[in-house]
Write a protein that holds these residues in place. Structure first.
Motif, short mmCIF file in Angstrom:
data_model
loop_
_atom_site.label_atom_id
_atom_site.label_comp_id
_atom_site.label_asym_id
_atom_site.label_seq_id
_atom_site.Cartn_x
_atom_site.Cartn_y
_atom_site.Cartn_z
N ALA A 52 0.85 -1.19 0.00
CA ALA A 52 0.00 0.00 0.00
C ALA A 52 0.89 1.24 0.00
O ALA A 52 2.02 1.21 0.48
N GLU A 53 0.36 2.32 -0.55
CA GLU A 53 1.07 3.60 -0.54
C GLU A 53 1.27 4.08 0.89
O GLU A 53 0.41 3.88 1.74
N GLN A 54 2.39 4.75 1.13
CA GLN A 54 2.65 5.41 2.40
C GLN A 54 3.04 6.86 2.13
O GLN A 54 3.67 7.16 1.11
N VAL A 55 2.67 7.74 3.05
CA VAL A 55 3.04 9.15 2.96
C VAL A 55 3.83 9.49 4.22
O VAL A 55 3.32 9.34 5.33
N VAL A 81 6.05 10.55 -0.91
CA VAL A 81 4.98 9.59 -1.20
C VAL A 81 5.65 8.33 -1.72
O VAL A 81 6.30 8.35 -2.78
N LEU A 82 5.54 7.25 -0.96
CA LEU A 82 6.14 5.97 -1.33
C LEU A 82 5.06 5.08 -1.94
O LEU A 82 4.15 4.63 -1.23
N PRO A 83 5.13 4.84 -3.25
CA PRO A 83 4.09 4.03 -3.89
C PRO A 83 4.11 2.58 -3.41
O PRO A 83 5.14 2.08 -2.94
N ALA A 84 3.00 1.91 -3.57
CA ALA A 84 2.90 0.50 -3.23
C ALA A 84 3.81 -0.33 -4.13
O ALA A 84 4.05 0.03 -5.29
N ARG A 88 12.04 0.04 -1.16
CA ARG A 88 12.49 1.26 -0.51
C ARG A 88 13.37 0.93 0.68
O ARG A 88 13.28 -0.15 1.26
N ALA A 104 -0.81 5.62 6.27
CA ALA A 104 -0.99 4.53 5.32
C ALA A 104 -2.31 3.81 5.61
O ALA A 104 -2.93 4.03 6.65
#
Length: 125
Positions: A52-55, A81-84, A88, A104
């Motif tokens: 899932a995306e995380q901010v 913004v870290l995309p799913a 990383r 998230a």
């Protein structure tokens, strides 16, 4: 519950960081997961991916964010913004360390970049 008191927050320590859950479905019934990440100077997290995306918003110190092989330096006030499903790694600044507030979807799974070792971190539920 509309107010989650600091004393009710949940703290989880890993070898690389301390995550403090501020809101989640199991902590006050929130429909989102919100936590604080604190990393000591020079600490580096593992290479991993989330489903899932995380901010992430940096609140103190600085870090290098490696996202799908590209590196970004971040400082207080920056938001990442870290995309799913994208590998990383976060490395805290060697002098200042790093702190961020992260939002998230609750219950998101983390895994190694090849999809093995899937787990739902305690700070997301």
């Amino acid at each position: 519950m509309p107010v989650i008191r600091h004393a009710e927050s949940r703290r989880t320590e890993t070898p690389n960081a301390v995550m403090t859950t501020l809101a989640s479905p199991t902590l006050g019934g929130a429909q989102h997961a919100l936590w604080r990440v604190d990393m000591q100077p020079g600490a580096t997290g593992p290479l991993h991916a989330f489903d899932a995306e995380q901010v992430w918003t940096v609140v103190d110190g600085g870090a290098t964010v490696e996202l799908d092989g590209e590196k970004f330096t971040v400082a207080p006030g920056d938001t990442v913004v870290l995309p799913a499903a994208v590998p990383r790694r976060i490395s805290a600044a060697p002098e200042a360390g790093f702190a961020a507030i992260v939002a998230a979807s609750p219950g998101a799974s983390a895994s190694t970049p090849n999809g093995t070792g899937k787990t739902v971190p305690a700070w997301t539920v």
